[in-house]
Design an enzyme around this catalytic site. Sequence first.
Site, PDB file in Angstrom:
ATOM      1  N   GLY A   1     -11.276  -3.477   3.178  1.00  0.00           N
ATOM      2  CA  GLY A   1     -10.214  -2.622   2.640  1.00  0.00           C
ATOM      3  C   GLY A   1     -10.423  -2.278   1.174  1.00  0.00           C
ATOM      4  N   THR A   2     -10.807  -3.258   0.375  1.00  0.00           N
ATOM      5  CA  THR A   2     -10.942  -3.021  -1.068  1.00  0.00           C
ATOM      6  C   THR A   2     -12.024  -1.987  -1.348  1.00  0.00           C
ATOM      7  OG1 THR A   2     -10.204  -5.267  -1.524  1.00  0.00           O
ATOM      8  CG2 THR A   2     -11.423  -4.141  -3.277  1.00  0.00           C
TER       9      THR A   2
ATOM     10  N   ASN B   1       1.858  -3.939   2.907  1.00  0.00           N
ATOM     11  CA  ASN B   1       1.427  -5.303   3.235  1.00  0.00           C
ATOM     12  C   ASN B   1       2.436  -6.372   2.875  1.00  0.00           C
ATOM     13  OD1 ASN B   1       0.359  -4.125   0.707  1.00  0.00           O
ATOM     14  ND2 ASN B   1      -0.190  -6.232   0.240  1.00  0.00           N
TER      15      ASN B   1
ATOM     16  N   GLN C   1      -3.260  -2.711   6.903  1.00  0.00           N
ATOM     17  CA  GLN C   1      -2.290  -3.563   7.605  1.00  0.00           C
ATOM     18  C   GLN C   1      -1.863  -3.006   8.946  1.00  0.00           C
ATOM     19  OE1 GLN C   1      -1.259  -6.544   7.127  1.00  0.00           O
ATOM     20  NE2 GLN C   1      -2.010  -6.927   5.058  1.00  0.00           N
TER      21      GLN C   1
ATOM     22  N   SER D   1      -9.603  -2.698   7.334  1.00  0.00           N
ATOM     23  CA  SER D   1     -10.147  -4.022   7.019  1.00  0.00           C
ATOM     24  C   SER D   1     -10.295  -4.837   8.300  1.00  0.00           C
ATOM     25  CB  SER D   1      -9.181  -4.725   6.058  1.00  0.00           C
ATOM     26  OG  SER D   1      -9.556  -6.061   5.884  1.00  0.00           O
TER      27      SER D   1
ATOM     28  N   HIS E   1     -10.790  -8.207   8.674  1.00  0.00           N
ATOM     29  CA  HIS E   1     -10.246  -9.574   8.769  1.00  0.00           C
ATOM     30  C   HIS E   1      -8.742  -9.620   8.977  1.00  0.00           C
ATOM     31  CE1 HIS E   1      -8.499 -10.373   4.652  1.00  0.00           C
ATOM     32  NE2 HIS E   1      -9.252  -9.335   4.355  1.00  0.00           N
TER      33      HIS E   1
ATOM     34  N   THR F   1     -28.004  -2.217   3.154  1.00  0.00           N
ATOM     35  CA  THR F   1     -28.332  -2.560   4.537  1.00  0.00           C
ATOM     36  C   THR F   1     -27.053  -2.887   5.297  1.00  0.00           C
ATOM     37  OG1 THR F   1     -30.466  -3.389   3.834  1.00  0.00           O
ATOM     38  CG2 THR F   1     -29.677  -4.141   5.990  1.00  0.00           C
TER      39      THR F   1
ATOM     40  N   CYS G   1      -3.189 -11.584  -2.692  1.00  0.00           N
ATOM     41  CA  CYS G   1      -4.109 -11.216  -3.759  1.00  0.00           C
ATOM     42  C   CYS G   1      -3.502 -11.426  -5.129  1.00  0.00           C
ATOM     43  CB  CYS G   1      -4.513  -9.756  -3.595  1.00  0.00           C
ATOM     44  SG  CYS G   1      -4.920  -9.378  -1.905  1.00  0.00           S
TER      45      CYS G   1
HETATM   46  C1  LIG Z   1      -2.805  -2.901   2.335  1.00  0.00           C
HETATM   47  C2  LIG Z   1      -4.071  -3.590   1.976  1.00  0.00           C
HETATM   48  N1  LIG Z   1      -5.080  -2.882   1.441  1.00  0.00           N
HETATM   49  C3  LIG Z   1      -6.250  -3.450   1.123  1.00  0.00           C
HETATM   50  C4  LIG Z   1      -6.470  -4.803   1.308  1.00  0.00           C
HETATM   51  C5  LIG Z   1      -7.794  -5.394   0.942  1.00  0.00           C
HETATM   52  O1  LIG Z   1      -8.578  -5.540   2.084  1.00  0.00           O
HETATM   53  P1  LIG Z   1      -9.859  -6.505   2.077  1.00  0.00           P
HETATM   54  O2  LIG Z   1      -9.327  -7.897   1.971  1.00  0.00           O
HETATM   55  O3  LIG Z   1     -10.548  -6.221   3.382  1.00  0.00           O
HETATM   56  O4  LIG Z   1     -10.680  -6.109   0.902  1.00  0.00           O
HETATM   57  C6  LIG Z   1      -5.447  -5.579   1.853  1.00  0.00           C
HETATM   58  C7  LIG Z   1      -5.622  -7.047   2.006  1.00  0.00           C
HETATM   59  O5  LIG Z   1      -4.820  -7.823   1.521  1.00  0.00           O
HETATM   60  C8  LIG Z   1      -4.224  -4.962   2.204  1.00  0.00           C
HETATM   61  O6  LIG Z   1      -3.219  -5.663   2.729  1.00  0.00           O
END
Ligand SMILES: Cc1ncc(COP(=O)(O)O)c(C=O)c1O
Length: 398
Positions: A72-73, A152, A180, A200, A202, A238, A327
């Site tokens: 996600g990030t 989230n 989410q 994302s 995970h 890669t 986070c």
């Molecule tokens: C809404 C949202 N965006 C982005 C992320 C970040 O995703 P990742 O942990 O895969 O980098 C999260 C994770 O907490 C999220 O809840």
Amino acid sequence: MEHKAYLDYAATTPTDQRVVDAILPFFTERYGNANSLYALGRDAARALEDARERVAASIGARPDEVIFTSGGTESDNTAIIGLATAGGRATGHVIVSAFEHHAVLEPAWWLGKHGFDVTELKPRTDGIVHPEDLAAALRDDTVLVSVMHGNNEIGTLQPVRELAAAAHARGALFHTDAAQTLGKADFDVTELGIDAASFSGHKIYGPKGTGALFLKKGVRMAPYLMGGGQESKRRSGTQNVAGNVGFATALEIMDAERPTEAPRLAALRDHLVERLLGEIHYARLNAVDAATRLPHIANFVIPGVEGEAMLLHLDAAGIAVSTGSACSSGSLKPSHVLLSIGCPVEFAHGSLRVSTGRFTTEADVDYLVEKLVPIVERLRSMNPLYEKTVAELVGAKG
Ligand SMILES: Cc1ncc(COP(=O)(O)O)c(C=O)c1O
């Protein structure tokens, strides 16, 4: 680490055993580099493209519109900076909602320091970004709008289709962070009419460090990672074949199970809300007026307690929950999400996010309430300000 009740699925999920089984061969026997021309490489490339097709089918996209990333990030950073600066653009107006994840906010703030004008659009107290508010914030020079699909922390679902239409009406691109919501709510890029979306792995029982960016065909984006030109020059490096196979497998399982799983989780959430509000005096559900919300997230304010203290006491009882977003834990700042929907600072400090998932049972939820009631009583009795200020504040509002 044994937990009696894991109730933090919005932070992360355990990798599903079916996903683990699907990806293991890619570490040992099928370890080729998907860019190599010989048989081992071609095998990896086939697995990668198959994973891409499966993800594309789930979200209603073309396979060449799916770019695999590290999650996600990375997808958010790439979309915000890459779409705003496409074609060498150095100025313009960007709108992001004020309750985005920091993976969107931080790159937007970076743009703000590097020639762009950035507006943070506030959601209303119902936890929704209203299309008419976006329409009022749009300008002739707006190049990009980003509003998340599902929040989230409070779980509210945004009217993405209407928001994207409003952005397009003024010539701006529209990105949504669906980290989410993927697999948990209907998500079809064509139906939503969006230009880009972040996912994302995970959060959906896939491996950590996996995910994707949807980028509509024809939309220009400056690449964020440069090097070997993988992912059609849009994301060098890669490819993580095992991870991407895992991500695609996890998504297919989510889609197959959603018809029964979503109502099960919604019922669990309603049970939790009823019990918690019934047994903890002055507790409130955040964004209670939201018309649409995710089934697996409930966020409460519990006035008169510090979120961190509550979290640690619950941890001692074997319960994993969150206060604010995972986070931002480690910082004692009240959640920017709660503040953005008008939650008073004093209350935002006592927030509790409970998020459920595949292995949550009603017994887990009941166990949480059972343990939480005396913890809240004890913390409130130790808070010299509780009676005086908080009770007055809450009491005044009922
Ligand atoms: C809404 C949202 N965006 C982005 C992320 C970040 O995703 P990742 O942990 O895969 O980098 C999260 C994770 O907490 C999220 O809840």
